[in-house]
Design an enzyme around this catalytic site. Structure first.
Site, PDB file in Angstrom:
ATOM      1  N   ASP A 992       0.825  -1.202   0.000  1.00 15.83           N
ATOM      2  CA  ASP A 992       0.000   0.000   0.000  1.00 15.83           C
ATOM      3  C   ASP A 992       0.858   1.252   0.000  1.00 15.83           C
ATOM      4  O   ASP A 992       1.812   1.326   0.761  1.00 15.83           O
ATOM      5  CB  ASP A 992      -0.819   0.028   1.296  1.00 15.83           C
ATOM      6  CG  ASP A 992      -2.268  -0.258   1.024  1.00 15.83           C
ATOM      7  OD1 ASP A 992      -2.771   0.272   0.023  1.00 15.83           O
ATOM      8  OD2 ASP A 992      -2.882  -1.001   1.805  1.00 15.83           O
ATOM      9  N   LYS A1061      -8.242   9.386  10.035  1.00 18.41           N
ATOM     10  CA  LYS A1061      -7.552   8.806   8.879  1.00 18.41           C
ATOM     11  C   LYS A1061      -8.246   9.124   7.548  1.00 18.41           C
ATOM     12  O   LYS A1061      -7.640   9.678   6.640  1.00 18.41           O
ATOM     13  CB  LYS A1061      -7.433   7.296   9.042  1.00 18.41           C
ATOM     14  CG  LYS A1061      -6.771   6.667   7.830  1.00 18.41           C
ATOM     15  CD  LYS A1061      -6.596   5.174   7.928  1.00 18.41           C
ATOM     16  CE  LYS A1061      -6.185   4.644   6.573  1.00 18.41           C
ATOM     17  NZ  LYS A1061      -6.005   3.215   6.525  1.00 18.41           N
ATOM     18  N   ASP A1220      -3.891   2.772  -5.482  1.00 20.79           N
ATOM     19  CA  ASP A1220      -2.539   2.918  -4.925  1.00 20.79           C
ATOM     20  C   ASP A1220      -2.175   1.724  -4.055  1.00 20.79           C
ATOM     21  O   ASP A1220      -1.392   1.833  -3.130  1.00 20.79           O
ATOM     22  CB  ASP A1220      -2.423   4.221  -4.140  1.00 20.79           C
ATOM     23  CG  ASP A1220      -3.469   4.314  -3.055  1.00 20.79           C
ATOM     24  OD1 ASP A1220      -4.296   3.387  -2.947  1.00 20.79           O
ATOM     25  OD2 ASP A1220      -3.480   5.303  -2.306  1.00 20.79           O
TER      26      ASP A1220
END
Lengths: 1305, 447
Positions: A992, A1061, A1220
């Site tokens: 990641d 987050k 991603d």
């Protein structure tokens, strides 16, 4: 033709009176001119010989666009000419068809389509323009006049600039410097001048009509005057201000303006040519409508209707202007098939009449026809070839550019060989030129490349191909749902029987309704040139329409759906089926099979090694196999509005004819036939939205029957064989089902137009092909566990949606009950509403999971592939919508690579680290730390793997429980195998990016602090932005709490990484405070201990802190973000859409424009389409500017992914991505990581921002500005200066990324 | 005088419509507050007996006992109004603010007021012209009824002062913009309870979302409880008169919301028949009073308001007379004239909830009307048959309506009758229409 002419003659008698009437009734001047222009055009056409005719037509193609621009000022002049012409013509006896017909049309000119609503004004203007250029004979004198004027102007300018000392007049003389642009700026400046001296020009021009040369001189004089005046003003302005600084600025402006043209731009190859003329764009929709209509007619074999339609379009001048040669070619093709050369000749005449030039396709049809006819003499062919040559077209081009269907190519060859018996088309190979510097080496130096082979034999691949072909030919797949295992109760059986009975009935009534509709539509031909749905209702068998409709009833959610969505869906289904059948008719399937068969050579493991990419191989094969149809069929996709119209028509049929007995469930009730679908409205504020709902009786039946068959479109299913590689924008992915390379909003076409113009998309296509080439299989043990939970009672915590029987019961209350006070009633009512809402939500979640699991279950023993496409920024997605690796934790967990690879020495460690990553526990530990942690909890891991549901359930507490469980199982089997290093693992391991958006920003700005916090800098421990921000927020909170802010106190101890987050992650992608608040609210609600009454206030408070925290931490990022935003704002304010090109050469355009309302009228309801992607409309500045930074960053991260994917392919890895997050085998993680870092460095070593700046400058700042509008010029200059000022970068050394372990981890 | 002309037109129109029947029955039932055509009657129960004074009886000015039916032809002169207020203040001296006997409230310098109005950050219209304020005040008749006056967004407070000067007993100023609050509160301090200032946006009462609304958003029950206003029966006298300018950006949405609230007796309507005196744009007004047959203008909200309220046009004033705080987009040209803001009185009918209509089943009526008028050129019978197959012809013949009548040709009263019939019949209660109602209210707020 002759019959028509006779008709026209009859009407001609009343011609004069008609004209007079026209004037008498007080029609606008426009209208009169229209008549006049038509007449004169028509008469001329007759008086001239065909030869002259042709010359004329050819000649005025060029001046047309220019003429269009100055038509406004020349109208008056024209009118005089026309007047004279009318007088002249009134003595003429000859009369023409066109004239008479157009008179008729004008009376009722309420067209249906979009562009027809543009009104008669513009079209009449166009006519005049055409006529005018024709009337003048040729345009040459005109052009030379422009050039003279230009030279004159230039002279004047240089004198001026000399005299006005150091003050540079900046703009206009600059752009004239390039010879190529000469004519254009001249026109533009002329326009500016006109505004100043409008009157004088008008006078001048009217004179010009009679005495051209003298008028010319006068106009020159006038022009000069206005220029002088102008310059005076400007100088005044400048001296008034601070002249010196102004001059400096201007010099800089000058420099900037020069910059793009001086630099040999790497993007020039893929730079899109000047945007299309606005008229051309306006006609795009209508052209598409006409084309698709004709093609549908032709497909259905209704050639009479097609030719009739074409003729009627041709006759209506307003429509004729919208036609292009390709539309005429459609019919030529038909005649060619029928071997009717004289019909083709007629269409050539029509083409000339319309002022169009025959193109390759036209000659291709003609030649095909000659090839088909058994008795074609060489003379005929030679004449055709000669004419072709005259038009500047070459036969070889025809073979390389034309789209051939069926046996067309062979026929054309045959015709060619009549004259040149040994003719062989020489085909140019596609060259590997024009690659951007990023991938230049990748394509030119392939010695080290080892392209991977699939782990299957050719036989197996071909078997898959056959099955896939069958599925796609059927267009739908019916599969068992995972609920099929449940026992059938008596009630269920009864309901199923009832439903089956009803369906049979519905089928009959729908069939009847369809036939009735068709009969009605076929006979309503009041106005030929209007569109009619009839051909679209003929492209499939009646039965197929009925099946599609019945299927859509079954798929309707109980809460209904808006008419627009249902109709669009139905229309699309019809279209998909139609295009599959089209491919059949064009005999493409056989050819596809042949090519695919050879193509598998490249993929299968039992064949020789190749050193070409799949796309190249496919192209080569196509080139080799010349005979037969081409695979890129060139079918026109239907315009959105047609799809919608067709869909609405079908829905209307359904609503009207689908009925059920009201006593079917409760025999006590009175028997009535009640409709099962009803059309009603829901209201949002003052808008009303048409809705289609199922009658409660039917939805009850459907629910109780719990039917176990699910029917899906074939495109929803994963493919059973490797997808066809994308070879161009139009061809790839599925075998027969049409797929879009770029996902767009329904109806948006500008992306496609842009891609089509783009010359080199190879890198992008190859990367998509690479992603699609990964084979998958199902993790069966895990699927079984999930299904068992799903069929039991679901589990919200594990993200397995519970069945509807678990839904909260809505409180039942009687509104008339006097025991409740009004506030209690209001409360109860609210609860009922909430319960209903919850119910609908649960239903949709449950259905979604049901689809995914059922598809997975259906595929459990198969190997399958996900074809990929991308969005407008280049982010890639698998095409099948429900079940794919982009999905939730559940779907990701049940997917495995079909190919297994040994774990190798480090594979097991990677698996363990991956498991810890999935738990989300040790984000701040080093890899070694994570590995050690995994080793300490081996007991839990093994227990989870052995007793997932009855053991300690360690895995359930992970962030991604299902993937964690799958990983546990993989580790368990690996460690228990005799030699873990030899253990064959199919398990994908993820890497990641840590806050990938910020990584790109940090790299762009070479921002040291930013780079460190997002792990671009090698560190021993991973840096965690989210924790960093959380810490910062906590500090703020503590301060506030100390100073007595109540909510800050409440939040004590609740601020964690998890809370902030998502917001931090999405801030880079442009999340607003509003969205951020919702995200935080959601997180806070998940915390059980947090007092619910404070959630709203707290989320408000926190989002503010997060935003300020981020601002303090990432200053460099903000600078770039601001520059991008501001650039987009100015570009959009100047009336342009923001466009750019990614470093891989993918053109991106932001589809945000002011909304245009288009009404789709049908008997049932008018649907208002709010179209916001229309380039004709002004850009939506707010959206353009807000979306630019995130879209730009997305286009970069997609580029990085594509580069990684390409290089992984050449290194022989299996590679897939979720934006991603990159996946590969445990064995190859290290290699992938290396590639990933190298490509990131390679990408950012490019001068990305400078290139962007240059591109934008070139795109938006290379045009002449009229100095007249000072304000405009100021704006232009501000844009220029801003675009030229790329943000400063810091001194972060990019090479360090290569050493950074935690960059992607 | 354009007002007069309009009044005449209105009278003619009203007599032509079936409203008269309704008005009559209204008068019979609620004899206490007779209303007919505007300004014709005078409340009999007049609290202000002391206003029997020669000064106050300006021409056309209603006075005690003189139940003259003459239409008001002339405006009271400003001086008369001022005098009126002064006297009333004198009369109730014991409970009055100390300074009242000296002077009337000064509405302030016009330039200053304009400047302050212009400084407002939102797009709002303000009444700054003192004469306009007086005209409005006269229409509100602050001194006459015992109703509380809610003034929405007073801004610099010109109308507030004028109303006080005209003798208002109790004004609640609901101001959403903080910047005006201070001055209003200062004024509140000078007075002795005639004025209460609340930081609140009347047009944002009772938001849909969850969470604790912050001022100016508020729940109506909090507002009313704080003000000490208790729920009253629907047939009681009018408890509150609302005065204000409808926000321009969402006029029709606002009108719809308020109509829903009225029918379901939610929000402010829980406290009785709240009367609205609102300035709205001319085109919305024309739609509001349009009659069946005018297919484009006859909308669902038209029907609902005409069904529930007596609608009177009190005054028409050109847009230019108002101060606009920010220059927004210029008004687009529509089919209807839109040169004025219209002061419209919407007074709920006391007999609305009779004959089977109650707040609890009103939501179905709302749904029915909205579904019918989504398209005005469809046959009513088709709609009815969709809701309950085969019952359309029976219902229509019971009502004596032609079978092919279009939904846009049905009068509001007829819709009401139709609903009452439907509500009685069993078939319809099983129809999905009754299910829909609950689902759709959520979108419209008014919890």
């Amino acid at each position: 033709m002759s019959v028509l002419r006779v008709c026209a003659l009859a009407q001609s008698l009343s011609r004069r009176s008609l004209l007079e009437k026209c004037a008498l009734r007080g029609y606008s001047a426009d209208c009169c001119r229209l008549c006049a222009s038509l007449r004169s055009g028509a008469v001329r056409r007759i008086s001239e010989t065909p030869l002259q005719l042709q010359r004329r037509n050819v000649s005025f193609v060029i001046p047309k666009t220019e003429a269009a621009k100055k038509r406004v000022l020349e109208q008056s002049q024209l009118f005089d000419v026309l007047d004279a012409r009318i007088q002249q013509l009134q003595t003429d006896i000859a009369l023409n068809i066109q004239h008479a017909e157009v008179q008729v049309v004008k009376a009722g000119s309420s067209g249906r389509g979009a562009s027809s609503s543009r009104g008669p004004k513009s079209t009449s203007k166009e006519k005049i323009v055409i006529l005018q250029s024709g009337a003048k004979g040729t345009s040459k004198p005109q052009q030379s006049r422009w050039i003279e004027k230009l030279a004159l102007e230039k002279n004047a300018k240089s004198k001026k600039s000399k005299s006005s000392s150091q003050v540079l007049p900046g703009t206009s003389h600059k752009t004239i410097s390039t010879a190529a642009k000469k004519t254009k700026p001249a026109i533009k400046t002329d326009r500016g001048g006109t505004k100043l001296s409008d009157k004088s020009h008008a006078v001048v021009y009217s004179k010009a009509a009679s005495t051209a040369s003298t008028a010319h001189n006068v106009s020159k004089g006038k022009w000069k005057d206005s220029q002088n005046q102008h310059h005076g003003e400007k100088e005044q302005n400048l001296t008034d201000n601070d002249a010196h600084s102004k001059a400096m600025e201007l010099a800089e402006v000058e420099k900037l303006e020069r910059r793009p043209s001086q630099q040999a731009n790497m993007w020039t190859s893929c730079r899109v040519p000047e945007t299309v003329d606005s008229e051309e764009r306006a006609s795009g929709d209508m052209q598409m409508s006409i084309r698709s209509y004709l093609e549908a007619c032709v497909f259905a074999g209704d050639i009479e209707r097609a030719s009739h339609f074409l003729l009627s379009q041709h006759r209506v001048i307003r429509r004729r202007k919208l036609m292009n040669t390709d539309i005429y070619n459609i019919l030529m093709r038909v005649w060619a098939k029928k071997c009717l050369l004289h019909q083709i000749g007629r269409i050539f005449i029509l083409l000339e009449e319309a002022g169009l030039k025959p193109n390759l396709g036209s000659y291709c049809a003609a030649l095909e026809c000659m090839g088909r006819s058994p008795s074609c003499t060489p003379k005929v062919v030679t004449r055709c070839l000669n004419q072709m040559q005259q038009d500047g077209l070459s036969v070889d081009d025809m073979f390389s550019q034309c789209v051939f269907r069926q046996d067309e190519k062979d026929m054309v060859l045959k015709a060619m060989r009549i004259v040149q018996p040994d003719y062989q088309p020489c085909l140019k190979l596609t060259t590997n030129e024009g690659y951007t510097s990023l991938v230049q080496d990748f394509y030119t130096q392939r010695n080290d490349h080892h392209y991977p082979k699939l782990d299957f034999t050719q036989e197996k691949l071909l078997d898959g191909f056959k099955r896939q072909l069958d599925v796609e030919q059927a267009c739908t797949v019916t599969i068992n749902s995972v609920e099929a295992d449940k026992p059938v109760t008596a009630n269920m059986a009864k309901m199923r029987a009832l439903l089956a009975m009803q369906r049979a009935q519905w089928q009959k009534s729908l069939l009847q309704a369809l036939r009735e509709t068709k009969t009605i539509l076929a006979s309503t031909n009041t106005k030929d040139y209007k569109f009619n749905l009839y051909p679209y209702l003929c492209v499939l068998e009646d039965r197929e329409y009925v099946d599609i409709m019945i299927q859509s009833v079954a798929n309707l959610p109980p809460s209904g759906d808006s008419l627009k969505i249902i109709a669009g869906d139905l229309g699309n289904r019809v279209y998909t089926k139609y295009s599959v059948r089209q491919k059949h008719q064009n005999q493409m399937v056989e050819k596809l099979s042949k090519i695919y068969c050879s193509y598998t050579d490249l993929l299968a493991k039992d064949t020789k090694e190749y050193d070409v990419l799949p796309r190249e191989q496919w192209c080569n094969l196509e080139m080799e196999l010349t005979s037969g149809p081409m695979l890129q069929g060139g079918e026109t996709s239907w315009p959105y509005i047609v799809t919608l119209d067709l869909g609405t028509c079908l829905v209307d049929m359904m609503v009207k004819s689908l009925k059920i007995n009201s006593d079917i469930l409760n025999p006590a009730q009175e028997r009535k036939r009640i409709p099962i679908l009803y059309h009603m409205y829901t209201f949002r504020s003052i808008r009303q939205i048409g809705f289609i709902k199922i009658h409660p009786i039917l939805s009850q039946m459907q629910q109780e029957a719990m039917e176990t068959k699910l029917t899906f479109d074939s495109s929803v299913m994963p493919m059973l064989c490797p997808p066809v590689p994308w070879t161009s924008m139009k061809f790839g992915a599925y075998l027969l089902t049409p797929a879009k390379l770029m996902r767009t909003v329904d109806g948006a076409v500008q992306h496609e137009a842009l891609l089509e113009k783009c010359q080199n998309l190879h890198a992008v296509l190859d990367s998509l092909n690479q992603l699609g080439s990964c084979a998958w299989r199902i993790n069966k043990p895990l699927l079984d566990i999930i299904i068992s939970i799903f069929n039991d009672r679901g589990n919200d915590k594990l993200d397995v949606p519970p069945p509807l029987s678990e839904a909260p019961k809505a409180p039942h209350f009687n509104p008339q009950d006097p025991n409740h006070t009004s506030s209690e009633k209001a409360h109860l009512k609210r609860e009922v509403i909430m319960a209903k809402k919850k119910y609908t939500e649960m239903h949709s979640l449950r259905m979604d999971a049901l689809y995914k699991l059922s598809i997975a279950n259906h595929m459990r023993d198969d190997i399958f592939w996900f074809p990929h496409n991308m969005d407008f920024r280049g982010r890639t997605y698998p095409c099948p919508p429900h079940f794919n690796h982009l999905g939730s934790d559940v779907t990701r967990a049940i997917l495995l690579f079909a190919e297994g690879k040994p774990l190798g020495p480090k594979g097991l460690d990677w698996l363990k680290i991956h498991l810890v990553n999935l738990t989300g526990l040790k984000k701040r530990s080093s890899l070694q730390g994570r590995l050690e942690y995994a080793n300490t909890i081996m007991e839990d891991i093994l227990d989870s793997a052995d007793n997932p549901l009855n053991g300690k359930k360690w895995w359930m507490n992970a962030d991604e429980p299902w993937q964690a469980l799958a990983c546990c199982m993989e580790i368990a089997t690996a460690v228990r195998s005799p030699d873990p290093a030899q253990f064959i693992s199919n398990f994908p391991v993820h890497q990641d990016g840590s806050c990938n958006g910020l990584q790109h920003y940090a790299a762009l700005g070479r921002d040291v602090i930013g780079a460190t916090s997002v792990n671009l800098m090698p560190c021993d421990m991973p840096q965690d932005v989210y924790s960093g921000v959380a810490q910062q927020v906590e500090e703020f909170r503590a301060e506030d709490a100390a100073s007595g802010v109540k909510i800050a106190k409440v939040l004590d101890g609740f601020i964690s990484r998890k809370v902030v987050k998502q917001t931090v992650m999405t801030v880079v992608y442009g999340v607003t405070r509003y969205g951020g608040r919702l995200q935080i609210e959601k997180r806070l609600k998940e915390i059980d201990e947090f007092p619910k009454e404070h959630v709203w206030d707290a989320s408000h408070y926190l989002v503010r802190l997060v935003f300020t925290g981020l601002k303090e931490m990432f200053t460099g990022t903000r600078e770039i973000q601001d520059w991008l935003t501001e650039s987009a704002r100015l570009i959009s304010k100047s009336g342009h859409t923001v466009e750019w090109v990614t470093p891989l050469g993918l053109p991106v355009i932001q589809p945000y424009h002011r909304t245009r309302n288009q009404m789709m009228k049908s008997s049932m309801q008018h649907i208002n389409l709010k179209i916001n992607y229309d380039i004709k409309e002004r850009p939506d500045t707010v959206k353009q500017k807000n979306a630019f930074p995130p879209n730009f960053i997305h286009s970069l991260d997609s580029t990085h992914m594509m580069l990684t994917s390409l290089h992984c392919y050449s290194a022989g890895l299996t590679f897939v991505s979720v934006h991603d997050c990159f996946w590969t085998h445990a064995l190859t993680v290290d290699t992938m990581n290396k590639v990933c870092r190298e490509q990131f460095v390679a990408l950012h070593s490019q001068p990305i921002l400078e290139d962007l700046s240059n591109f934008l400058l070139q795109k938006y700042c290379n045009r002449v500005q009229t100095e007249a509008k000072n304000k405009k010029y100021q704006e232009y200059r501000r844009l220029l200066l801003l675009l030229g000022k790329v943000p400063q970068t810091g001194d972060f050394d990019l090479e360090q990324v290569k050493e950074s372990t935690y960059f992607f981890s | 005088m354009s007002i007069q002309i309009f009044r005449v037109v209105e009278l003619v129109m009203r007599s032509a419509c079936s409203n008269t029947i309704r008005s009559r029955s209204y008068m019979r039932k609620a004899g206490l507050a007779p209303v007919g055509p505007p300004g014709l009657c005078v409340p009999v129960l007049h609290r202000r007996a002391y206003s029997l004074d020669s000064l106050s009886s300006g021409p056309g000015r209603p006075t005690l006992g003189s139940s003259s039916q003459q239409p008001r032809t002339e405006r009271t002169s400003p001086s008369a109004a001022l005098a009126h207020r002064s006297l009333s203040a004198v009369a109730v001296q014991g409970q009055c603010r100390p300074m009242c006997q000296y002077d009337f409230l000064d509405v302030g310098q016009e330039e200053e007021n304009v400047r302050r109005a212009m400084s407002c950050k939102k797009i709002r219209h303000f009444i700054v012209d003192p004469d306009l304020a007086k005209v409005v005040a006269q229409h509100i008749e602050p001194g006459l009824a015992k109703s509380i006056i809610f003034e929405c967004n007073p801004g610099p407070g010109v109308l507030t002062r004028t109303l006080l000067n005209a003798g208002a007993q109790r004004i609640v100023a609901l101001e959403e913009d903080k910047s005006f609050l201070h001055d209003l509160q200062e004024l509140e301090g000078h007075l002795d309870g005639q004025l209460e200032v609340v930081h609140c946006d009347y047009f944002k009462l009772d938001p849909m979302g969850k969470g604790n609304p912050r001022p100016p958003t508020m729940f109506s029950d909090k507002l009313f409880t704080d003000l000490g206003i208790s729920e009253s029966s629907w047939t009681d006298d009018i408890p509150v008169k609302v005065v204000g300018i409808l926000p321009q950006h969402n006029e029709r949405g606002m009108l719809l919301r308020m109509a829903y609230a009225l029918f379901e007796r939610m929000s402010v309507y829980r406290y009785g028949r709240v009367e609205l005196n609102l300035f709205m744009s001319e085109k919305e007004y024309l739609k509001l009073v349009s009659r069946p047959g005018s297919m484009f203008n006859y909308r669902a909200f038209t029907v609902l308001w005409q069904m529930s309220c007596d609608i009177d046009l009190l005054h028409k004033e050109p847009w230019e007379s108002f101060v606009k705080s920010k220059q927004g987009a210029s008004k687009r040209k529509g089919r209807l004239p839109n040169d004025h803001l219209c002061l419209v009185r919407l007074r709920p009918r006391a007999d609305l909830f009779s004959d089977g209509l109650s707040p609890s089943n009103a939501s179905t009526l709302l749904m029915m009307v909205k579904q019918c008028l989504a398209k005005r050129k469809v046959k009513l019978i088709d709609r009815l048959n969709v809701w309950s197959p085969d019952s359309g012809s029976r219902l229509l013949s019971e009502l004596g309506m032609p079978l092919d009548i279009l939904t846009g040709n049905v009068f509001p009263e007829e819709y009401l009758q139709l609903f009452q019939l439907m509500d009685k019949s069993k078939e319809f209660t099983q129809s999905w229409l009754y299910e829909e109602v609950l689902e759709n209210t959520q979108r419209e707020g008014w919890a």
